[in-house]
Write a protein that holds these residues in place. Structure first.
Motif, short mmCIF file in Angstrom:
data_model
loop_
_atom_site.label_atom_id
_atom_site.label_comp_id
_atom_site.label_asym_id
_atom_site.label_seq_id
_atom_site.Cartn_x
_atom_site.Cartn_y
_atom_site.Cartn_z
N SER A 20 -41.08 6.76 43.84
CA SER A 20 -42.36 6.45 44.48
C SER A 20 -42.57 4.94 44.42
CB SER A 20 -43.51 7.18 43.78
OG SER A 20 -43.73 6.64 42.49
N GLY A 21 -43.44 4.43 45.26
CA GLY A 21 -43.69 2.98 45.31
C GLY A 21 -44.27 2.42 44.03
N ASP A 22 -45.01 3.24 43.29
CA ASP A 22 -45.63 2.77 42.05
C ASP A 22 -44.97 3.37 40.80
OD1 ASP A 22 -46.48 5.35 42.43
OD2 ASP A 22 -48.60 4.94 42.08
N VAL A 23 -43.68 3.63 40.91
CA VAL A 23 -42.92 4.26 39.83
C VAL A 23 -43.07 3.50 38.50
CG1 VAL A 23 -40.81 2.96 40.43
CG2 VAL A 23 -40.63 5.14 39.17
N LEU A 24 -43.06 4.25 37.41
CA LEU A 24 -42.99 3.70 36.06
C LEU A 24 -41.59 4.02 35.55
CD1 LEU A 24 -44.01 2.52 33.40
CD2 LEU A 24 -44.96 4.78 32.88
N TYR A 25 -40.80 2.98 35.25
CA TYR A 25 -39.41 3.14 34.86
C TYR A 25 -39.24 2.53 33.47
CZ TYR A 25 -34.29 3.03 35.80
OH TYR A 25 -32.93 3.21 35.78
N ARG A 26 -38.77 3.34 32.53
CA ARG A 26 -38.60 2.89 31.15
C ARG A 26 -37.13 3.02 30.74
NH1 ARG A 26 -43.72 5.90 30.84
NH2 ARG A 26 -42.40 7.73 30.81
N ARG A 27 -36.61 1.95 30.13
CA ARG A 27 -35.28 1.93 29.55
C ARG A 27 -35.39 1.15 28.25
NH1 ARG A 27 -31.15 2.90 33.51
NH2 ARG A 27 -29.57 2.01 32.16
N PRO A 28 -35.04 1.76 27.12
CA PRO A 28 -35.10 1.01 25.86
C PRO A 28 -34.31 -0.30 25.96
CG PRO A 28 -34.74 3.32 25.43
CD PRO A 28 -34.62 3.14 26.92
N GLY A 29 -34.91 -1.36 25.42
CA GLY A 29 -34.28 -2.68 25.47
C GLY A 29 -34.75 -3.53 26.63
N ALA B 60 -41.95 9.60 40.12
CA ALA B 60 -43.06 8.72 39.77
C ALA B 60 -42.86 8.10 38.39
CB ALA B 60 -44.37 9.48 39.82
N GLU B 61 -42.07 8.78 37.54
CA GLU B 61 -41.72 8.25 36.22
C GLU B 61 -40.26 8.55 35.95
OE1 GLU B 61 -44.17 9.27 32.86
OE2 GLU B 61 -45.93 9.51 34.17
N HIS B 62 -39.61 7.60 35.29
CA HIS B 62 -38.20 7.77 34.93
C HIS B 62 -37.96 7.07 33.60
CE1 HIS B 62 -33.93 8.04 34.99
NE2 HIS B 62 -33.70 6.85 35.50
N THR B 63 -37.38 7.80 32.67
CA THR B 63 -37.02 7.23 31.36
C THR B 63 -35.58 7.61 31.08
OG1 THR B 63 -39.30 7.52 30.59
CG2 THR B 63 -37.59 7.13 28.90
N THR B 64 -34.76 6.64 30.70
CA THR B 64 -33.36 6.90 30.37
C THR B 64 -33.03 6.38 28.99
OG1 THR B 64 -32.66 6.76 32.69
CG2 THR B 64 -30.97 6.39 31.04
N TYR B 65 -32.27 7.17 28.25
CA TYR B 65 -31.78 6.78 26.92
C TYR B 65 -30.26 6.88 26.94
CZ TYR B 65 -36.59 7.80 25.60
OH TYR B 65 -37.95 7.81 25.52
N PHE B 66 -29.60 5.86 26.40
CA PHE B 66 -28.14 5.89 26.26
C PHE B 66 -27.77 6.15 24.80
CE2 PHE B 66 -28.44 3.83 30.33
CZ PHE B 66 -27.39 4.41 31.02
N PHE B 67 -26.72 6.88 24.60
CA PHE B 67 -26.26 7.24 23.26
C PHE B 67 -25.37 6.11 22.72
CE2 PHE B 67 -26.36 11.98 24.60
CZ PHE B 67 -27.73 11.92 24.74
N THR B 68 -26.02 5.09 22.19
CA THR B 68 -25.31 3.97 21.59
C THR B 68 -25.96 3.65 20.23
OG1 THR B 68 -26.74 2.35 22.67
CG2 THR B 68 -24.71 2.95 23.82
N PRO B 69 -25.19 3.16 19.29
CA PRO B 69 -25.76 2.83 17.98
C PRO B 69 -26.81 1.72 18.12
CG PRO B 69 -23.36 2.75 17.93
CD PRO B 69 -23.76 2.90 19.35
N SER B 70 -27.98 1.94 17.51
CA SER B 70 -28.99 0.89 17.55
C SER B 70 -29.82 0.87 16.27
CB SER B 70 -29.90 1.05 18.76
OG SER B 70 -30.58 2.27 18.71
N VAL B 71 -29.84 1.95 15.51
CA VAL B 71 -30.61 1.95 14.26
C VAL B 71 -29.75 2.47 13.12
CG1 VAL B 71 -32.85 2.17 15.32
CG2 VAL B 71 -31.59 4.22 14.76
#
Length: 122
Positions: A32-41, A111-122
């Motif tokens: 959508s034009g007003d999408v909320l897109y989240r990606r850690p980092g 309208a919303e998209h969140t992606t997580y990748f399986f990589t070491p971070s913590v």
């Protein structure tokens, strides 16, 4: 790539197919034009222009291949799990797992998209 009901599965598969084909316009059509897109980092991206900038300027991976293992649809929500395999823009080949979550609007666009990748971070 608009979708409603059971076609949400097809829309999400089409999104990943467009990414793999390096078809930015088809990728952007998915949202959508007003999408909320989240990606850690990364900072939260709000609106299609910020998503375009991410794909044109900030994305670390070159086109590769997304292999979806699981797609779960519940109402207007879709959860996807799989692996991406391909080249990094800085060089080197990678295979990495991911989980992604989508919320669709009433017009069949993400309208919303969140992606997580399986990589070491913590």
């Amino acid at each position: 790539m608009r979708a409603v009901g059971p076609d949400l599965r097809r829309a999400v598969q089409g999104y990943y197919d467009a990414l793999d084909a390096d078809d930015l316009e088809a990728v952007l059509e998915f949202f959508s034009g007003d999408v909320l897109y989240r990606r850690p980092g990364y900072d939260r991206m709000v609106g299609i222009d910020s998503v375009r900038r991410y794909y044109e300027e900030s994305r670390l991976i070159a086109p590769g291949r997304h292999v979806l293992r699981t797609l779960v649809v519940e109402g207007q929500n879709v959860a996807a799990h799989g692996e991406w395999e391909g080249e990094l823009k800085e060089g080197g080949r990678r295979t990495v797992g991911f989980a992604a979550f989508f919320v669709f609007d009433g017009n069949g666009r993400a309208a919303e998209h969140t992606t997580y990748f399986f990589t070491p971070s913590v």
